[in-house]
Design a protein around this motif. Structure first.
Motif, PDB file in Angstrom:
ATOM      1  N   LYS A 355       0.855  -1.199   0.000  1.00 38.01           N
ATOM      2  CA  LYS A 355       0.000   0.000   0.000  1.00 38.01           C
ATOM      3  C   LYS A 355       0.886   1.243   0.000  1.00 38.01           C
ATOM      4  CE  LYS A 355      -4.125  -2.039   0.680  1.00 38.01           C
ATOM      5  NZ  LYS A 355      -5.242  -1.945  -0.283  1.00 38.01           N
ATOM      6  N   ASN A 356       0.493   2.245  -0.800  1.00 43.03           N
ATOM      7  CA  ASN A 356       1.226   3.512  -0.758  1.00 43.03           C
ATOM      8  C   ASN A 356       0.672   4.410   0.350  1.00 43.03           C
ATOM      9  OD1 ASN A 356      -1.135   4.691  -1.754  1.00 43.03           O
ATOM     10  ND2 ASN A 356      -0.389   4.781  -3.861  1.00 43.03           N
ATOM     11  N   GLU A 357       1.184   5.614   0.421  1.00 45.07           N
ATOM     12  CA  GLU A 357       0.791   6.500   1.529  1.00 45.07           C
ATOM     13  C   GLU A 357      -0.674   6.905   1.476  1.00 45.07           C
ATOM     14  OE1 GLU A 357       2.881   9.278  -1.516  1.00 45.07           O
ATOM     15  OE2 GLU A 357       2.867   7.158  -0.923  1.00 45.07           O
ATOM     16  N   PHE A 358      -1.328   6.682   0.328  1.00 47.08           N
ATOM     17  CA  PHE A 358      -2.742   7.017   0.185  1.00 47.08           C
ATOM     18  C   PHE A 358      -3.640   5.788   0.361  1.00 47.08           C
ATOM     19  CE2 PHE A 358      -0.299   9.862  -2.657  1.00 47.08           C
ATOM     20  CZ  PHE A 358      -0.496  11.054  -1.976  1.00 47.08           C
ATOM     21  N   GLY A 359      -3.027   4.649   0.704  1.00 48.95           N
ATOM     22  CA  GLY A 359      -3.792   3.429   0.911  1.00 48.95           C
ATOM     23  C   GLY A 359      -4.138   2.676  -0.353  1.00 48.95           C
ATOM     24  N   ASN A 360      -3.527   3.065  -1.473  1.00 47.27           N
ATOM     25  CA  ASN A 360      -3.795   2.393  -2.744  1.00 47.27           C
ATOM     26  C   ASN A 360      -2.802   1.263  -2.982  1.00 47.27           C
ATOM     27  OD1 ASN A 360      -5.877   4.246  -3.382  1.00 47.27           O
ATOM     28  ND2 ASN A 360      -4.350   5.730  -4.091  1.00 47.27           N
ATOM     29  N   ASP A 361      -3.232   0.253  -3.739  1.00 45.41           N
ATOM     30  CA  ASP A 361      -2.364  -0.890  -4.025  1.00 45.41           C
ATOM     31  C   ASP A 361      -1.223  -0.501  -4.955  1.00 45.41           C
ATOM     32  OD1 ASP A 361      -3.857  -2.656  -2.497  1.00 45.41           O
ATOM     33  OD2 ASP A 361      -5.125  -3.282  -4.162  1.00 45.41           O
ATOM     34  N   GLU A 362      -0.048  -1.018  -4.646  1.00 46.96           N
ATOM     35  CA  GLU A 362       1.120  -0.900  -5.516  1.00 46.96           C
ATOM     36  C   GLU A 362       1.642  -2.297  -5.815  1.00 46.96           C
ATOM     37  OE1 GLU A 362       2.318   1.701  -6.906  1.00 46.96           O
ATOM     38  OE2 GLU A 362       1.376   3.352  -5.813  1.00 46.96           O
ATOM     39  N   ILE A 363       2.144  -2.493  -7.029  1.00 46.80           N
ATOM     40  CA  ILE A 363       2.678  -3.795  -7.440  1.00 46.80           C
ATOM     41  C   ILE A 363       4.138  -3.634  -7.845  1.00 46.80           C
ATOM     42  CG2 ILE A 363       2.464  -5.753  -9.015  1.00 46.80           C
ATOM     43  CD1 ILE A 363      -0.452  -4.911  -9.468  1.00 46.80           C
ATOM     44  N   THR A 364       4.993  -4.456  -7.250  1.00 47.23           N
ATOM     45  CA  THR A 364       6.411  -4.487  -7.611  1.00 47.23           C
ATOM     46  C   THR A 364       6.779  -5.916  -7.996  1.00 47.23           C
ATOM     47  OG1 THR A 364       6.908  -2.723  -6.030  1.00 47.23           O
ATOM     48  CG2 THR A 364       8.770  -4.022  -6.842  1.00 47.23           C
ATOM     49  N   ILE A 365       7.453  -6.066  -9.127  1.00 47.71           N
ATOM     50  CA  ILE A 365       7.918  -7.374  -9.578  1.00 47.71           C
ATOM     51  C   ILE A 365       9.409  -7.484  -9.275  1.00 47.71           C
ATOM     52  CG2 ILE A 365       8.042  -9.016 -11.483  1.00 47.71           C
ATOM     53  CD1 ILE A 365       5.207  -8.069 -10.926  1.00 47.71           C
ATOM     54  N   LEU A 366       9.788  -8.470  -8.469  1.00 48.09           N
ATOM     55  CA  LEU A 366      11.201  -8.729  -8.181  1.00 48.09           C
ATOM     56  C   LEU A 366      11.736  -9.717  -9.205  1.00 48.09           C
ATOM     57  CD1 LEU A 366      11.192  -9.162  -4.271  1.00 48.09           C
ATOM     58  CD2 LEU A 366      11.464  -7.076  -5.628  1.00 48.09           C
ATOM     59  N   LEU A 367      12.879  -9.353  -9.830  1.00 50.54           N
ATOM     60  CA  LEU A 367      13.477 -10.157 -10.895  1.00 50.54           C
ATOM     61  C   LEU A 367      14.974 -10.299 -10.671  1.00 50.54           C
ATOM     62  CD1 LEU A 367      11.574  -8.415 -13.819  1.00 50.54           C
ATOM     63  CD2 LEU A 367      11.267 -10.806 -13.134  1.00 50.54           C
ATOM     64  N   PRO A 368      15.606 -11.318 -11.298  1.00 52.15           N
ATOM     65  CA  PRO A 368      17.054 -11.499 -11.142  1.00 52.15           C
ATOM     66  C   PRO A 368      17.852 -10.336 -11.721  1.00 52.15           C
ATOM     67  CG  PRO A 368      16.027 -13.502 -11.978  1.00 52.15           C
ATOM     68  CD  PRO A 368      14.995 -12.423 -12.054  1.00 52.15           C
ATOM     69  N   LEU A 369      18.931 -10.001 -11.045  1.00 53.55           N
ATOM     70  CA  LEU A 369      19.748  -8.835 -11.384  1.00 53.55           C
ATOM     71  C   LEU A 369      20.281  -8.890 -12.802  1.00 53.55           C
ATOM     72  CD1 LEU A 369      20.788  -6.246 -10.007  1.00 53.55           C
ATOM     73  CD2 LEU A 369      22.815  -7.541  -9.295  1.00 53.55           C
ATOM     74  N   GLN A 370      20.594 -10.086 -13.308  1.00 53.09           N
ATOM     75  CA  GLN A 370      21.210 -10.185 -14.637  1.00 53.09           C
ATOM     76  C   GLN A 370      20.269  -9.775 -15.768  1.00 53.09           C
ATOM     77  OE1 GLN A 370      20.711 -12.795 -12.584  1.00 53.09           O
ATOM     78  NE2 GLN A 370      20.076 -14.651 -13.693  1.00 53.09           N
ATOM     79  N   LEU A 371      18.970  -9.620 -15.448  1.00 54.51           N
ATOM     80  CA  LEU A 371      18.015  -9.189 -16.472  1.00 54.51           C
ATOM     81  C   LEU A 371      17.874  -7.673 -16.552  1.00 54.51           C
ATOM     82  CD1 LEU A 371      15.128 -11.786 -15.901  1.00 54.51           C
ATOM     83  CD2 LEU A 371      16.950 -11.869 -17.611  1.00 54.51           C
TER      84      LEU A 371
END
Length: 420
Positions: A355-371
């Motif tokens: 959640k961001n500071e306004f309570g809205n959903d945020e999406i983060t994709i974690l990926l391998p560094l070599q990409l």
């Protein structure tokens, strides 16, 4: 089995269940008392709508009140996976364990299995995991062989395949590309193995129209094997398993009464999307009435081309608790997974919802560094934009750190999705 026979069978088992929980379940005794429900008025599955739903919160808040037998009669102690909350305890009597075996034996046969098969189990059978026990019991009841390798360990998986010649794999489907990559890297002729099919658990391999999703296509483009989807949960103690037609998982009507309902609790029509609700039949330890799973599936009541007349469920579109509102768009995690599974270069990923500071959903994709290149990021952004109309954030970390986050020792399944 005709619908008339099925309804009569379920009606009799339902009446037995109601008498049983009325006499033995502290939780349902309280529900019947507080609502004034006369269980004698409930004679058939159609009458179930007179009863309130049982929710995940009920199960978590009054866990042991659902238990219908003394604890000295419990044979096996299990817990739910706890994907979105703390795990809930489930208690199985000896008869409940035999019920698991009956379900899984029938499920294996539905997926083309027989006593001639040898199954290789690529999921845990310990860690209080009901499914692993069910697979072993089901194979044993059917008269088939079982190799209990457990999760991960590509070397041991291939060594077991080469040593014992299994015909069927039971696995989380996202593990299969890793298995293939290991074989290619180590000169193993995986296409020459005896594997003919894979029973896929925990993740969908089909789209709602029953076509293979990107993960399913990725597997079958590299390996000529038949994929069978399954849908199950600890709470139902049973599974919906695909037949050779691949048009949805079949209900075992002797073990479950199924309802698929809309937001108002009304049963949805043929092919429509709704929440899966189950009433467990023949359970001694912790039977459930009208349990709302939170899973959203399309339902099909029409006979299957395989000849079975049982109700079928399409792949899980998402869980109600996992619905993400992102930049004005409603997204379920499988839609994100499907895009990431399209990209051959991506072997590991984790979706982080916050959640961001306004309570809205945020999406983060974690990926391998070599990409982490400008070309790769632009390609992935474009792919998300074209498929979902929105683009999540990308974060790149070492493959070692990402592997550690996904394959946690204390978890029974890979953590492809986390909420923080």
């Amino acid at each position: 089995m005709t619908s008339e026979i099925t309804n009569a069978l379920q009606g009799e088992k339902l009446r037995q269940l109601l008498r049983y929980v009325s006499a033995n379940s502290p939780y349902y005794q309280k529900v019947f008392r507080e609502t004034g429900i006369d269980i004698a008025s409930i004679q058939s599955p159609e009458d179930l709508k007179r009863l309130p739903f049982t929710t995940k919160d009920d199960l978590a808040g009054f866990n042991d009140d659902f238990l219908c037998v003394p604890k000295n009669r419990i044979t096996d102690f299990v817990t739910t996976s706890g994907t979105l909350s703390d795990p809930v305890a489930f208690y199985l009597t000896d008869a409940d364990v035999e019920r698991l075996a009956e379900n899984e034996s029938e499920s294996f046969r539905c997926a083309g299995g027989s006593e001639e098969d040898i199954y290789q189990l690529m999921t845990t059978i310990d860690r209080r995991f009901m499914a692993g026990l069910a697979y072993w019991m089901g194979a044993r009841k059917m008269g088939a062989g079982m190799i209990r390798v457990g999760p991960g360990a590509p070397y041991l998986q291939w060594e077991s395949i080469q040593r014992f010649s299994p015909t069927v794999i039971i696995a989380i489907p996202s593990f299969i590309p890793r298995l293939i990559d290991y074989a290619v890297a180590n000169g193993i002729d995986y296409k020459a193995s005896n594997i003919k099919s894979i029973i896929c658990i925990g993740e969908p391999i089909r789209n709602p129209d029953f076509s293979l999703n990107e993960l399913g296509k990725r597997i079958t483009s590299d390996w000529d094997v038949k994929l069978y989807s399954t849908y199950a949960s600890t709470e139902m103690g049973a599974a919906f398993t695909e037949c050779k037609e691949g048009k949805g998982g079949h209900l075992n009507p002797g073990l479950l009464i199924l309802e698929v309902v809309d937001e108002q609790g009304n049963v949805v029509s043929e092919g429509e999307l709704g929440e899966v609700v189950v009433t467990t039949l023949g359970v001694e330890g912790m039977p459930l009435l009208r349990y709302k799973t939170g899973d959203l599936c399309h339902v099909y009541y029409s006979p299957c081309a395989c000849g079975r007349r049982s109700t079928r469920l399409g792949p899980v579109v998402g869980r109600k608790q996992q619905m993400i509102k992102f930049k004005g768009t409603t997204i379920f995690p499988p839609a994100l997974f499907d895009i990431l599974d399209m990209v051959k270069e991506i072997e590991l990923y984790q979706v982080v919802v916050s959640k961001n500071e306004f309570g809205n959903d945020e999406i983060t994709i974690l990926l391998p560094l070599q990409l982490q290149t400008a070309v790769f990021k632009e390609m992935l952004y474009s792919l998300f934009k074209s498929r979902l109309r929105v683009t999540p954030s990308l974060e790149f970390i070492t493959a070692e750190e990402l592997t550690f986050r996904i394959y946690k020792q204390e978890k029974r399944k890979p953590e492809k999705l986390v909420y923080i």
